[in-house]
Motif scaffolding. Structure first.
Motif, short mmCIF file in Angstrom:
data_model
loop_
_atom_site.label_atom_id
_atom_site.label_comp_id
_atom_site.label_asym_id
_atom_site.label_seq_id
_atom_site.Cartn_x
_atom_site.Cartn_y
_atom_site.Cartn_z
N MET A 165 44.19 57.86 -19.97
CA MET A 165 44.07 58.45 -21.30
C MET A 165 42.60 58.73 -21.60
SD MET A 165 45.61 56.78 -24.81
CE MET A 165 47.16 56.45 -24.01
N ASP A 166 42.30 60.00 -21.90
CA ASP A 166 40.96 60.41 -22.35
C ASP A 166 39.85 59.99 -21.40
OD1 ASP A 166 42.16 61.53 -24.61
OD2 ASP A 166 42.02 59.65 -25.71
N GLY A 167 40.12 60.10 -20.07
CA GLY A 167 39.09 59.81 -19.08
C GLY A 167 38.94 58.36 -18.72
N TYR A 168 39.84 57.49 -19.19
CA TYR A 168 39.76 56.07 -18.89
C TYR A 168 41.11 55.58 -18.33
CZ TYR A 168 35.35 55.62 -21.42
OH TYR A 168 34.04 55.74 -21.83
N ARG A 169 41.00 54.56 -17.52
CA ARG A 169 42.18 53.82 -17.06
C ARG A 169 42.29 52.57 -17.93
NH1 ARG A 169 42.66 50.60 -11.28
NH2 ARG A 169 44.71 49.66 -11.66
N TRP A 170 43.47 52.42 -18.57
CA TRP A 170 43.68 51.30 -19.48
C TRP A 170 44.62 50.29 -18.83
CZ3 TRP A 170 40.98 51.61 -24.13
CH2 TRP A 170 40.42 52.84 -24.44
N GLU A 171 44.10 49.09 -18.57
CA GLU A 171 44.90 48.04 -17.94
C GLU A 171 45.11 46.90 -18.93
OE1 GLU A 171 43.93 47.58 -13.40
OE2 GLU A 171 42.05 47.80 -14.52
N ILE A 172 46.31 46.35 -18.93
CA ILE A 172 46.66 45.27 -19.87
C ILE A 172 47.23 44.11 -19.09
CG2 ILE A 172 48.06 44.63 -21.86
CD1 ILE A 172 48.05 47.59 -22.64
N THR A 173 46.75 42.95 -19.40
CA THR A 173 47.27 41.72 -18.79
C THR A 173 47.57 40.72 -19.90
OG1 THR A 173 45.03 40.85 -18.52
CG2 THR A 173 46.00 42.03 -16.64
N SER A 174 48.58 39.90 -19.66
CA SER A 174 48.93 38.86 -20.62
C SER A 174 48.47 37.52 -20.08
CB SER A 174 50.44 38.84 -20.86
OG SER A 174 51.13 38.64 -19.64
N ASN A 175 48.09 36.61 -20.97
CA ASN A 175 47.59 35.28 -20.61
C ASN A 175 46.47 35.36 -19.59
OD1 ASN A 175 49.57 34.00 -22.26
ND2 ASN A 175 51.08 34.37 -20.63
N PRO A 176 45.38 36.05 -19.88
CA PRO A 176 44.29 36.23 -18.90
C PRO A 176 43.60 34.90 -18.59
CG PRO A 176 43.59 36.96 -21.06
CD PRO A 176 45.05 36.66 -21.18
N ASN A 177 43.16 34.78 -17.34
CA ASN A 177 42.43 33.57 -16.95
C ASN A 177 41.03 33.55 -17.54
OD1 ASN A 177 44.59 32.72 -15.36
ND2 ASN A 177 43.90 33.96 -13.62
N LYS A 178 40.45 34.71 -17.68
CA LYS A 178 39.09 34.80 -18.21
C LYS A 178 39.14 35.60 -19.51
CE LYS A 178 34.45 36.44 -17.05
NZ LYS A 178 33.63 37.15 -16.04
N THR A 179 38.58 35.05 -20.54
CA THR A 179 38.59 35.73 -21.83
C THR A 179 37.22 36.29 -22.16
OG1 THR A 179 38.06 33.70 -23.03
CG2 THR A 179 40.39 34.20 -22.67
N THR A 180 37.24 37.34 -22.94
CA THR A 180 35.99 37.96 -23.42
C THR A 180 36.09 38.12 -24.93
OG1 THR A 180 36.86 40.19 -23.14
CG2 THR A 180 35.68 39.24 -21.27
N ASP A 181 34.95 38.23 -25.57
CA ASP A 181 34.92 38.41 -27.02
C ASP A 181 34.21 39.73 -27.32
OD1 ASP A 181 35.02 38.20 -29.69
OD2 ASP A 181 33.53 36.60 -29.87
N ASN A 182 34.98 40.78 -27.47
CA ASN A 182 34.44 42.11 -27.76
C ASN A 182 35.15 42.64 -29.00
OD1 ASN A 182 33.28 44.62 -27.76
ND2 ASN A 182 33.87 45.16 -25.67
N ALA A 183 34.83 42.05 -30.16
CA ALA A 183 35.55 42.36 -31.39
C ALA A 183 35.39 43.82 -31.79
CB ALA A 183 35.06 41.45 -32.52
N GLU A 184 34.25 44.43 -31.49
CA GLU A 184 34.04 45.82 -31.90
C GLU A 184 34.98 46.77 -31.17
OE1 GLU A 184 29.91 46.41 -31.15
OE2 GLU A 184 29.30 45.67 -33.11
#
Length: 955
Positions: free
Chosen positions: A812-831
């Motif tokens: 979509m719009d030049g990006y590959r969007w991947e989704i995982t549930s219950n990730p082992n590593k979390t990130t904090d990117n609220a924006e």
């Protein structure tokens, strides 16, 4: 002086009876003309104009009074004083000519003006013939009064002979029609007068004025006393004017026939003496014949032929093409049926007024009264519709099926013109009729971009100005990139300090509350709500109501709106919303536009340009965000190696053959050519959808008919095409289904239409790149369930499908969007969370049963927490506690996600049927009947005793 007076008295005393009768006739003529005109001028210009004059002039200047009513209103106000002045200057010594002026010119013009303002609507060919003929007759009489017979001008004399034949025709026609009304009115009027109920109303006005003088101080008492006197005088004057007008109206059949026939007789005698009686009678006969031919030509009504042509679905390509060739005739007929309440007084089968009236006034039963009704209907046939009320819905349906577009959308200008022909108006809601209407001005438009690397938050600010006297709604239909996330909506009124902030609500509840506010506006004061909905993968709908009307000082009402959204950079540019449709809104070169605080100018047909260049273009980067619900989204820029070709797939391609596709034949030819490349590595089965009459067909790759052999006919909603495909495929499996279509007509879809589950991913290919305004919720859900999408051409759709299959993710719009549930590593990117929330909601909706309320609530909870618009959650701006309470109630209902299809069709107001509603009070007054009969006998006796006078050549 005494000697002269005694001489006159002696003359009258010893005058023969004929002289005395003539003097009485002259006094009678003077009395009618001068008394009525003085009453009119006194009541209208001295009684009402001091109070309504200024607002009336302002309304005329500003255009608040619709143009079709301007001329009859001005005629109503100007004709009496003009005739009074003309009579005073030219005819004061000719009392009989004053009578001709009154009954031959003034009264007919005033009658036409009143009928146009309250009875007549948009004219048809037949009614135009009658009205124009009547106007010619009135003008002819006026010219004869002014100049007499043109004895010295041969051409003008012949012309006068022709036009005075028109006078004869209209005098006999109008006089006959009026007889059906004047006889029972005379009975009713006399009955009402001798009951003296009007006297009680006068006494009530006087007593109220007297009571008002007993309170307050001396100045207030004097003011109330004078006001009471003026009110009483105005009441008396109005009553006298109405009563006198009624009595004169009762004499109109006799007077008009007498005046008009005598006028024709005078010219015939003068013309016969000058040229020959034979030529005069030949001209009269020829004119009557010509009028009869014109009447026969205009008498047929086009809807009869249109309904006949569309009675049965054409069962061959030749039959379809023949109907397409007759499109102008069909369009004219369907429009006439759809607009008949605005073009005709009544359907013929509903006209029962005369029958009801006569049966209640005269001692006859309904079958006997029906004889008079039938004679009346025959005379009024130019103004009666030959059909019934069900034709309105029938015409709208047939128009949509034949022309492949809603009648209100395609014929908005014609329908609005018809609406303006009556005092009825459409609703305050912006509908299909208001597309591109210039009602609310876009005064200010600002765009501010806050860049954050390769994505940015864009803020739009607009100010709207309403210079009309009514509250107005505006509607935007627009598109954004599919991955964009709308994050905010605010409204501000001039008299409030803070902006009204949005709430995220279930789509059905938000729509219901907004529509309740629209409906409230029909009977009370509404306050600004705004509704922003997602209605397609990249389509949105924004509605704001009301933009307040201008205030008492004449300043336009204003409303400010802010909207924010997040979008990824594309080719070094920030995409802006692209308009697909607007309602009630316009902009001009005076619209103040700015981009990042810099003033810019735009072409008149542009809402926003396609994109703004980034100040510092940034290379696309990967982003990861983890949501509190336990899902992680990663956006990775696509690389060239990620793009692959589709191979080894079995594909189904549906060709939309609806009528609107006929405008995209060249683009369709290119799509068919592209399919040859696709077919080299894949198997393609072709399906031709079809409107009723010819069944849809399935073809193998090499058996598809040539494009020149296809006929584009009728209407085919997307849901109908999918159902035809489901029937034809008979269980065949496909990896993907592509529909080659145009923008289609969302308004022609229905909420009840079921969307079958496609055997592979569903792709809607809108040839030409124009996406529809919206999709139905069930069709949009099928796009998500099947992991399909929307594209502008066939190759784009196939390439995106191949890429998503190759990388096992969403592109979509030049990006590959991947989704995982219950990730082992979390990130904090609220924006970046709004982007992620929309992707997660879309991903989850594929595998869940979206008919279950619990599943919908789960997706809405994510949208509400992250404050984004989704197909299931809308943004609603509320401004008071009443609206918030209504939203709380709507959000608690079981149908909170059930959104109605916004067809945009306006429910037109009914102008009413003056020939069906019984408006005469029930009474059977013997006294009235006796007096009316006596009056009619007197009129008949006088008409027999007075021969035609000799023609007057010059005044």
């Amino acid at each position: 002086m005494n000697r002269k007076l005694s001489t006159q008295i002696e003359k009258i005393r010893y005058a023969p009876a004929g002289y005395l009768a003539k003097a009485l006739v002259h006094i009678f003529c003077h009395s009618i003309f001068w008394l009525w005109n003085l009453l009119f001028l006194g009541v209208v210009y001295l009684g009402f104009m001091p109070f309504i004059g200024v607002p009336l002039v302002r309304s005329l200047v500003t255009g608040e009074i619709p143009f079709p009513f301007v001329l009859p209103l001005l005629g109503f106000l100007i004709v009496p004083p003009a005739c009074t002045i003309f009579g005073l200057i030219k005819l004061r010594k000719h009392p009989v000519l004053l009578m001709r002026l009154f009954y031959g010119v003034e009264a007919p013009i005033l009658t036409l003006c009143i009928l146009r303002m309250f009875i007549f609507r948009e004219l048809t060919p037949a009614s135009t013939l009658m009205v124009v003929t009547g106007a010619i007759a009135i003008a002819t009489l006026a010219l004869e009064l002014t100049f007499g017979y043109a004895i010295h001008k041969k051409g003008l004399a012949w012309f006068q002979m022709v036009t005075h034949t028109v006078v004869l025709i209209m005098g006999l026609y109008v006089g006959t029609v009026l007889l059906f009304y004047t006889v029972p009115i005379l009975c009713q009027f006399l009955y009402a007068f001798f009951r003296f109920e009007w006297l009680g109303s006068l006494l009530q006005v006087i007593s109220s004025s007297w009571y008002a003088t007993q309170t307050g101080n001396i100045f207030e008492q004097i003011w109330f006393f004078l006001s009471g006197i003026l009110s009483s005088l105005l009441f008396l004057g109005s009553f006298a004017l109405f009563g006198f007008s009624t009595t004169l109206f009762l004499a109109m059949p006799y007077a008009m026939v007498n005046m008009f026939v005598r006028s024709w007789g005078r010219i015939l005698q003068a013309f016969g003496r000058q040229f020959s009686w034979r030529k005069g009678w030949l001209i009269t006969g020829g004119t009557v014949t010509l009028f009869s031919l014109l009447f026969l030509l205009t008498w047929p009504q086009p809807q009869v032929k249109a309904f006949s042509l569309l009675a049965d679905a054409p069962d061959s390509i030749t039959a379809r093409q023949e109907l397409i060739n007759k499109s102008p005739q069909i369009r004219q007929g369907l429009l006439n049926a759809y607009l008949f309440p605005y073009r005709y007084l009544s359907p013929k089968n509903e006209v029962n007024f005369i029958e009801w009236w006569y049966a209640h006034v005269f001692p006859i039963d309904r079958p006997q009264a029906r004889v008079f009704q039938n004679m009346h209907n025959a005379l009024m046939s130019p103004f009666l519709y030959r059909g019934d009320r069900a034709d309105i819905e029938k015409a709208a349906q047939l128009y949509a099926e034949f022309f492949d577009t809603p009648i209100q959308k395609a014929e908005a200008e014609t329908i609005q013109q018809a609406l303006q022909s009556t005092v009825n108006r459409d609703s305050v809601e912006a509908s299909l009729l208001n597309i591109n209407d210039r009602v609310v001005a876009l005064a200010t438009q600002e765009v501010t971009v806050a860049a954050n690397g390769d994505w940015a938050e864009v803020t739009l600010h607009e100010r709207y100005e309403n210079d009309t006297t009514d509250d107005q709604e505006i509607v935007y239909q627009f598109s954004l990139p599919e991955s964009a996330a709308i994050t905010g909506l605010w409204l501000k009124e001039p008299d409030v300090a803070e902006r009204y902030r949005f709430v995220v609500s279930p789509r059905g509840a938000a729509q219901a509350v907004y529509k309740q506010e629209i409906e409230r506006a029909n009977w009370t004061q509404a306050t600004d709500p705004a509704l922003l909905e997602q209605v397609g993968p990249r389509q949105y709908r924004l509605r704001v109501f009301p933009i307040p009307a201008r205030d008492a000082s004449g300043e336009p009402g204003t409303t400010d709106l802010w909207m924010t959204y997040q979008v990824v950079q594309q080719d070094g540019r920030w995409p802006l919303p692209q308009l697909t449709e607007k309602r009630n809104l316009y902009w001009t070169q005076k619209t103040e536009r700015s981009r990042n605080d810099k003033t810019v100018s735009q072409p008149m047909d542009i809402w926003y340009e396609a994109a703004l260049p980034a100040v510092q273009p940034t290379a696309a980067a990967a982003h990861t965000a983890t949501l509190a619900e336990g899902y992680q989204v990663t956006a990775t820029p696509l690389k060239a190696k990620d793009t692959v070709s589709l191979a080894g797939q079995r594909l189904a391609i549906l060709v939309d053959t609806s009528r609107s596709m006929g405008d995209r034949v060249e683009i369709l030819a290119q799509a068919l050519e592209d399919s040859r490349t696709i077919a080299s590595n894949n198997t393609i089965d072709w399906y031709l959808t079809s409107a009723p009459g010819i069944p849809p067909q399935q073809f193998a790759t090499d058996a598809l008919p040539a494009l020149k052999d296809l006929t584009f006919y009728g209407s085919l909603p997307l849901t109908e095409q999918l159902n035809q495909f489901e029937t034809l495929r008979q269980g065949d499996a496909y990896d993907a289904v592509f529909i080659l279509t145009d923008t289609g007509n969302y308004e022609l879809e229905t909420d009840e239409a079921s969307v079958p589950t496609t055997p592979g991913s569903l792709w809607l290919v809108h040839l030409g790149g124009e996406v529809p305004n919206a999709y139905t919720d069930n069709l949009l859900q099928q796009l998500y369930d099947s992991q399909g999408g929307v594209a502008a051409n066939l190759l784009e759709a196939v390439n995106r499908l191949a890429t998503e299959q190759a990388i096992d993710g969403t592109v979509m719009d030049g990006y590959r969007w991947e989704i995982t549930s219950n990730p082992n590593k979390t990130t904090d990117n609220a924006e970046f969370e709004p982007f992620a929330a929309r992707q997660i909601i879309r991903w989850l909706s594929r595998d869940r049963d979206m008919t279950q309320l619990a599943e919908l609530d789960g997706l809405h909870a994510i949208a509400k927490r992250t404050e984004v618009v989704t197909p299931y959650s809308s943004m609603l701006v509320l401004v008071n506690d009443r609206q918030r309470e209504a939203l709380a109630e709507a959000e608690g209902s079981v149908d909170r996600f059930d959104r109605e299809l916004e067809g945009g069709e306006d429910t037109l107001t009914d102008p009413g049927n003056p020939l069906n509603v019984p408006a005469v009070p029930e009474t059977e007054s013997v006294l009235g009947i006796v007096l009316a009969g006596g009056g009619l006998l007197w009129i008949l006796r006088r008409s027999r005793s007075q021969p035609l006078t000799t023609p007057r050549q010059k005044l």
